[in-house]
Design a protein around this motif. Structure first.
Motif, PDB file in Angstrom:
ATOM      1  N   ARG A  74       7.945   5.109  10.347  1.00  0.00           N
ATOM      2  CA  ARG A  74       8.842   4.053   9.859  1.00  0.00           C
ATOM      3  C   ARG A  74       8.288   2.665  10.175  1.00  0.00           C
ATOM      4  O   ARG A  74       8.396   1.733   9.373  1.00  0.00           O
ATOM      5  CB  ARG A  74      10.240   4.225  10.460  1.00  0.00           C
ATOM      6  N   GLY A  75       7.658   2.543  11.348  1.00  0.00           N
ATOM      7  CA  GLY A  75       7.072   1.260  11.711  1.00  0.00           C
ATOM      8  C   GLY A  75       5.932   0.862  10.788  1.00  0.00           C
ATOM      9  O   GLY A  75       5.818  -0.306  10.391  1.00  0.00           O
ATOM     10  N   LEU A  76       5.068   1.826  10.432  1.00  0.00           N
ATOM     11  CA  LEU A  76       3.980   1.532   9.503  1.00  0.00           C
ATOM     12  C   LEU A  76       4.527   1.067   8.162  1.00  0.00           C
ATOM     13  O   LEU A  76       4.006   0.122   7.556  1.00  0.00           O
ATOM     14  CB  LEU A  76       3.113   2.774   9.292  1.00  0.00           C
ATOM     15  N   ARG A  77       5.569   1.732   7.698  1.00  0.00           N
ATOM     16  CA  ARG A  77       6.141   1.351   6.397  1.00  0.00           C
ATOM     17  C   ARG A  77       6.745  -0.050   6.443  1.00  0.00           C
ATOM     18  O   ARG A  77       6.621  -0.823   5.488  1.00  0.00           O
ATOM     19  CB  ARG A  77       7.173   2.404   5.972  1.00  0.00           C
ATOM     20  N   ARG A  78       7.384  -0.400   7.551  1.00  0.00           N
ATOM     21  CA  ARG A  78       7.921  -1.759   7.678  1.00  0.00           C
ATOM     22  C   ARG A  78       6.795  -2.795   7.594  1.00  0.00           C
ATOM     23  O   ARG A  78       6.962  -3.864   6.993  1.00  0.00           O
ATOM     24  CB  ARG A  78       8.657  -1.921   9.013  1.00  0.00           C
ATOM     25  N   ASN A  79       5.650  -2.466   8.224  1.00  0.00           N
ATOM     26  CA  ASN A  79       4.525  -3.406   8.220  1.00  0.00           C
ATOM     27  C   ASN A  79       3.947  -3.587   6.821  1.00  0.00           C
ATOM     28  O   ASN A  79       3.339  -4.621   6.535  1.00  0.00           O
ATOM     29  CB  ASN A  79       3.431  -2.917   9.169  1.00  0.00           C
ATOM     30  N   ASP A  89      11.436  -0.174  -3.919  1.00  0.00           N
ATOM     31  CA  ASP A  89      12.383  -1.173  -4.428  1.00  0.00           C
ATOM     32  C   ASP A  89      13.559  -1.366  -3.474  1.00  0.00           C
ATOM     33  O   ASP A  89      14.098  -2.472  -3.352  1.00  0.00           O
ATOM     34  CB  ASP A  89      12.895  -0.754  -5.804  1.00  0.00           C
ATOM     35  N   ARG A  90      13.972  -0.291  -2.804  1.00  0.00           N
ATOM     36  CA  ARG A  90      15.123  -0.367  -1.903  1.00  0.00           C
ATOM     37  C   ARG A  90      14.721  -0.665  -0.460  1.00  0.00           C
ATOM     38  O   ARG A  90      15.574  -0.731   0.425  1.00  0.00           O
ATOM     39  CB  ARG A  90      15.888   0.955  -1.961  1.00  0.00           C
ATOM     40  N   GLY A  91      13.405  -0.826  -0.232  1.00  0.00           N
ATOM     41  CA  GLY A  91      12.933  -1.144   1.114  1.00  0.00           C
ATOM     42  C   GLY A  91      13.147  -0.029   2.114  1.00  0.00           C
ATOM     43  O   GLY A  91      13.340  -0.273   3.304  1.00  0.00           O
ATOM     44  N   LYS A  92      13.063   1.219   1.642  1.00  0.00           N
ATOM     45  CA  LYS A  92      13.320   2.355   2.521  1.00  0.00           C
ATOM     46  C   LYS A  92      12.112   2.648   3.394  1.00  0.00           C
ATOM     47  O   LYS A  92      10.981   2.708   2.908  1.00  0.00           O
ATOM     48  CB  LYS A  92      13.672   3.595   1.701  1.00  0.00           C
ATOM     49  N   VAL A  93      12.344   2.876   4.678  1.00  0.00           N
ATOM     50  CA  VAL A  93      11.287   3.343   5.569  1.00  0.00           C
ATOM     51  C   VAL A  93      11.562   4.784   6.001  1.00  0.00           C
ATOM     52  O   VAL A  93      10.657   5.484   6.457  1.00  0.00           O
ATOM     53  CB  VAL A  93      11.128   2.426   6.802  1.00  0.00           C
ATOM     54  N   CYS A 144       0.875  -1.180   0.000  1.00  0.00           N
ATOM     55  CA  CYS A 144       0.000   0.000   0.000  1.00  0.00           C
ATOM     56  C   CYS A 144       0.908   1.224   0.000  1.00  0.00           C
ATOM     57  O   CYS A 144       1.812   1.336   0.833  1.00  0.00           O
ATOM     58  CB  CYS A 144      -0.911   0.019   1.222  1.00  0.00           C
ATOM     59  N   THR A 145       0.665   2.118  -0.932  1.00  0.00           N
ATOM     60  CA  THR A 145       1.544   3.287  -1.054  1.00  0.00           C
ATOM     61  C   THR A 145       1.226   4.389  -0.063  1.00  0.00           C
ATOM     62  O   THR A 145       2.025   5.315   0.101  1.00  0.00           O
ATOM     63  CB  THR A 145       1.464   3.868  -2.478  1.00  0.00           C
ATOM     64  N   HIS A 146       0.100   4.335   0.618  1.00  0.00           N
ATOM     65  CA  HIS A 146      -0.302   5.451   1.481  1.00  0.00           C
ATOM     66  C   HIS A 146       0.766   5.843   2.515  1.00  0.00           C
ATOM     67  O   HIS A 146       1.093   7.029   2.624  1.00  0.00           O
ATOM     68  CB  HIS A 146      -1.633   5.150   2.167  1.00  0.00           C
ATOM     69  N   PRO A 147       1.307   4.920   3.307  1.00  0.00           N
ATOM     70  CA  PRO A 147       2.292   5.358   4.307  1.00  0.00           C
ATOM     71  C   PRO A 147       3.578   5.925   3.696  1.00  0.00           C
ATOM     72  O   PRO A 147       4.381   6.512   4.407  1.00  0.00           O
ATOM     73  CB  PRO A 147       2.577   4.065   5.090  1.00  0.00           C
ATOM     74  N   PHE A 148       3.743   5.772   2.390  1.00  0.00           N
ATOM     75  CA  PHE A 148       4.911   6.291   1.691  1.00  0.00           C
ATOM     76  C   PHE A 148       4.602   7.597   0.952  1.00  0.00           C
ATOM     77  O   PHE A 148       5.503   8.171   0.347  1.00  0.00           O
ATOM     78  CB  PHE A 148       5.427   5.252   0.690  1.00  0.00           C
ATOM     79  N   PHE A 183       0.778  -5.832   7.057  1.00  0.00           N
ATOM     80  CA  PHE A 183      -0.240  -4.773   7.139  1.00  0.00           C
ATOM     81  C   PHE A 183      -0.739  -4.634   8.581  1.00  0.00           C
ATOM     82  O   PHE A 183      -1.921  -4.365   8.827  1.00  0.00           O
ATOM     83  CB  PHE A 183      -1.408  -5.048   6.184  1.00  0.00           C
ATOM     84  N   HIS A 184       0.174  -4.822   9.521  1.00  0.00           N
ATOM     85  CA  HIS A 184      -0.186  -4.741  10.938  1.00  0.00           C
ATOM     86  C   HIS A 184      -0.764  -3.361  11.251  1.00  0.00           C
ATOM     87  O   HIS A 184      -0.255  -2.345  10.793  1.00  0.00           O
ATOM     88  CB  HIS A 184       1.043  -5.000  11.804  1.00  0.00           C
ATOM     89  N   ASN A 185      -1.834  -3.321  12.030  1.00  0.00           N
ATOM     90  CA  ASN A 185      -2.596  -2.115  12.415  1.00  0.00           C
ATOM     91  C   ASN A 185      -3.609  -1.689  11.365  1.00  0.00           C
ATOM     92  O   ASN A 185      -4.484  -0.865  11.650  1.00  0.00           O
ATOM     93  CB  ASN A 185      -1.678  -0.922  12.740  1.00  0.00           C
TER      94      ASN A 185
END
Length: 339
Positions: free
Chosen positions: A54-59, A99-103, A9-13, A65-67
């Motif tokens: 950052r935590g949301l992006r990791r999920n 692609d780079r897994g950036k949070v 999901c792109t929203h947290p990004f 999709f925790h939370n």
């Protein structure tokens, strides 16, 4: 699995919405309740790359999709944008971060949804118990949030949505902010989306936003009814005849229109007629579950929430939704799981 095929999901990004108490969310709080910070206490850059964000992006990146609420979120329910594969992401900055897994993101919020001024020309029961006026402290808070948004969010925002709470034509703060938009203060802005009840959007109000006409790429009009009697009950303070006259004008503007409808026991039988109303104006339909924003006690919400399986009219609603399913101009949103 190829990383480009995994669903994210792109929203947290990309997404940022700001509420009256200063709370900042990376999605609609009806679907993801965890705020990522408070703009009255922190700067937006601190919030945007803070620990909660950052935590949301990791999920999202780890696929949990925790939370996130899979029952309430219409995009998770329908597997629709902003839920997509990374291969479908076209924004180069966003795609590179995924692609780079950036949070920790090297850019600021791209999509800004304004929810910080609660003032509205209506007092719909689904939103508030009575008409709302701000005291001196409330007006000062709205003013401070406006300044911080213009200073800290405007330089990065590519899309502005007005508004998720209140009305762009009924809120003094939103009107002033929209009137003051210039290429210098909002240098990356490419799209403006209006979310309104439509009561105040007439030719005169539109003329006052002449400088924004090229930027307004979409409009969502919250209606929730297809007849005057139901509209009077649900849209407290509104006038159905005035709405229709304004829609006659709005339909001439060549702006893609969405008519939204929050389903509840007092209006769901009007859904087929509502679809016909939307088609008359060239609009698509978006449906949503009733959410209790603190305006109903438990008994009243239970009575109204026809989408809940225990409601006596639940199966009747499902039968109507089946009639609407697969129509290309109807988005069942988070009601689709009922089918």
């Amino acid at each position: 699995m190829d990383d480009s095929a995994r669903r994210i999901c792109t929203h947290p990004f990309a997404w940022c919405e700001i509420h009256p108490d200063g709370s900042v969310f990376a999605c609609c709080p009806a679907w993801l309740k965890t705020p990522i910070g408070n703009l009255l206490e922190q700067s937006l850059p601190e919030i945007w790359n803070g620990p909660a964000a950052r935590g949301l992006r990791r999920n999202i990146l780890n696929g949990t999709f925790h939370n996130c609420s899979r029952k309430r979120c219409p995009r998770l329910a329908c597997d629709a944008p902003p839920v997509m594969t990374t291969a479908e992401v076209v924004d180069p900055e966003l795609r590179a971060a995924l692609d780079r897994g950036k949070v920790h993101l090297p850019y600021g919020p791209k999509i800004l949804n304004l929810c910080f001024d609660p003032r509205c020309n209506l007092s719909c029961p689904t939103c508030r118990r009575a008409p709302l006026a701000l005291d001196d402290a409330g007006r000062e808070r709205v003013g401070l949030l406006t300044r911080r948004i213009v200073e800290q969010a405007a330089p990065h925002a590519e899309e502005l949505i007005v508004s998720g709470y209140g009305d762009p034509f009924g809120s003094p703060a939103y009107r002033e902010l929209l009137a003051a938009i210039t290429p210098r203060t909002w240098p990356r802005l490419r799209r403006v989306g209006l979310h309104t009840n439509g009561q105040l959007w007439d030719a005169a109000a539109w003329a006052q936003l002449a400088h924004l006409h090229p930027l307004v790429k979409s409009a969502e009009i919250s209606i929730d009814a297809a007849t005057a009697a139901t509209y009077d009950a649900i849209r407290r303070g509104g006038d159905f005849g005035r709405l229709l006259r304004n829609l006659d004008f709005i339909a001439t503007l060549a702006i893609p229109l969405t008519f939204s409808f929050v389903v509840q026991c007092v209006n769901y039988r009007e859904l087929p007629v509502f679809v016909e109303l939307a088609r008359r104006y060239g609009a698509v339909v978006y449906l949503g579950q009733l959410v209790n924003w603190g305006t109903f006690d438990r008994a009243e919400f239970t009575r109204r929430a026809v989408h809940l399986p225990g409601h006596p009219e639940y199966n009747e609603l499902r039968a109507i939704l089946r009639q609407l399913d697969e129509l290309c101009d109807v988005d069942l949103g988070n009601l689709r799981p009922l089918l």
